[in-house]
Design an enzyme around this catalytic site. Structure first.
Site, PDB file in Angstrom:
ATOM      1  CB  CYS A  86      41.865  16.961  13.605  1.00 13.83           C
ATOM      2  SG  CYS A  86      40.265  16.467  14.785  1.00 13.83           S
ATOM      3  CG  HIS A 203      39.341  19.022   9.703  1.00 13.88           C
ATOM      4  ND1 HIS A 203      40.196  17.868   9.810  1.00 13.88           N
ATOM      5  CD2 HIS A 203      38.762  18.795  11.263  1.00 13.88           C
ATOM      6  CE1 HIS A 203      40.013  17.212  10.923  1.00 13.88           C
ATOM      7  NE2 HIS A 203      39.232  17.543  11.585  1.00 13.88           N
ATOM      8  CD  GLU A 205      41.941  18.206   6.680  1.00 10.47           C
ATOM      9  OE1 GLU A 205      42.426  19.475   7.219  1.00 10.47           O
ATOM     10  OE2 GLU A 205      41.365  17.373   7.328  1.00 10.47           O
TER      11      GLU A 205
END
Lengths: 232, 82
Positions: A86, A203, A205
Site C-alpha cells: 500500500c 494488504h 498482513e
C-alpha cells in the site's frame, strides 16, 4: 531469517506486519525508524501501509527522501528482498525502486474492501507458495491505487513477467468490472526487473489468519521465508 | 526577494477524474461550453536574494526532484520580484 519493518511518520500497518512475522511465521523481526542510516543484517525489509507524512504533495513522495531510503536502495540493488504494501508500494514507486506511479482512484473514493487477486507469476521470492492463477481474497484500503505506467513501461513489465497480481473476480476474470481503482491492466502488484522488490496495494498482513476473515495473504510471507531458507 | 509561482498538472496523456467530475458539475450549472477541465497544484516559494537566473535553475531542480513526478505530471513556473 531476520525481517525489518520500516516505520515512517504516519505508517499505520507497521504493527500488523510485525505481528505476522513475529507470531505467525515466527521469525526474528525489528522495527527500523526512518531516520536510521544503517541496516542491521536484515534478510527482508517490509515497507508497511499508512499515510507517511500525511500523504502531503504525493503519496510516498516525502518518505522517499527519508534518511533510511538510501540504505534501502542499496539493499535492494544488492538483491535484498523488499516488500512494499500500500503506502509502502507508493514509496517504492516514488523512490524509483519500482517503475510507474499512482494516481487517485478513478471513482475519487477511498476504497476499503476485500478484492480478489489473480496470481500472474508464481516464480518469485514472494509468490512461490501459490499456483499460477491462484485466486486470493485480500483487502485493499487506499485512495491512490490507480497504477499508471506509460506504454513502453507496460510492455517491459509484461516482457519481464513483472506483473505479479491483477485485480480479478472470484473466477479469475480480469476485466473492468473487477478493477476497483482504475489501475492500468488491473495491476495490483509488480516487482522490479530483478524480482527482488515487490510492491502491492492489497494488504496481505491483514489477511494472514482465518480469524481475520482470510488467510490468503499468509503465503506471501511463507514464500519469502521459503525462498530465503532455500537460498542458503 | 523573489517569489516563484509553480503550477503542476497531470500530463495530458494521463486521465484526470477530478477534472472530469468538476467539469460535470460546471456543466450542470449551465456552463455548457466547456471542453476540458484539469486540476493541478499551485506552489508558492519565496527565495532570498534577487538572482533570478539562479532561482530559475533551483526551481527547475526542485520540480524535477520533488515537486512534480515526471511520470505523471508536467510543471511550469514563473519568478517575479516581490
Amino acid at each position: 531469517m531476520k525481517f525489518g519493518v520500516v516505520v515512517f511518520p504516519g505508517s499505520n500497518c507497521d504493527q500488523d506486519c510485525f505481528y505476522v512475522i513475529d507470531k505467525i511465521i515466527k521469525q526474528p523481526v525489528e522495527y527500523v525508524w526512518h531516520k536510521n542510516t544503517g541496516l542491521n543484517n536484515f534478510d527482508c525489509l517490509i515497507l508497511p501501509g499508512g499515510f507517511s507524512y500525511g500523504d502531503y504533495l504525493r503519496c510516498g513522495s516525502i518518505a522517499s527522501f527519508s534518511p533510511i531510503m538510501k540504505e534501502i536502495k542499496r539493499f535492494g540493488d544488492n538483491g535484498g528482498l523488499i516488500i512494499g504494501i500500500c503506502n509502502g508500494f507508493q514509496i517504492l514507486l516514488e523512490s524509483g525502486l519500482l517503475p510507474g506511479a499512482m494516481l487517485r482512484n478513478t471513482n475519487l473514493h477511498f476504497i476499503c474492501k476485500y478484492v480478489y487477486l489473480k496470481t500472474i507469476n508464481n516464480e518469485t521470492p514472494f509468490t512461490n507458495q501459490y499456483n499460477n492463477n491462484s485466486i486470493l481474497r485480500i483487502p485493499i484500503a487506499h485512495n491512490e491505487g490507480n497504477y499508471y505506467i506509460d506504454d513502453k513501461g507496460l510492455k517491459e513489465l509484461k516482457e519481464n513477467n513483472q506483473i505479479i497480481f491483477q485485480y480479478s473476480d472470484i473466477n479469475g476474470t480480469v476485466n473492468k468490472e473487477s478493477n476497483p481503482n482504475g489501475a492500468i491492466e488491473n495491476i495490483a502488484g509488480i516487482t522490479n526487473k530483478n524480482g527482488n522488490v515487490l510492491g502491492m496495494m492489497p494488504h496481505p498482513e491483514r489477511s494472514s489468519q482465518k480469524e481475520l476473515g482470510s488467510d490468503d495473504g499468509f503465503l506471501i510471507f511463507k514464500s519469502i521465508l521459503t525462498f530465503l531458507e532455500k537460498k542458503i | 526577494m523573489l517569489e516563484a509561482q509553480i503550477n503542476i498538472t497531470l500530463k495530458k496523456t494521463v486521465s484526470d477524474p477530478q477534472g472530469q467530475t468538476i467539469k460535470h458539475a460546471l456543466v450542470s450549472l449551465n456552463f455548457d461550453k466547456l471542453s476540458n477541465v484539469r486540476i493541478g497544484k499551485y506552489v508558492v516559494i519565496n527565495i532570498e536574494g534577487n538572482d533570478k537566473k539562479k532561482a530559475e535553475e533551483d526551481v527547475k531542480d526542485m520540480c524535477k526532484k520533488l515537486l512534480a513526478n515526471p511520470i505523471i505530471e508536467d510543471y511550469s513556473f514563473q519568478i517575479r520580484e516581490i
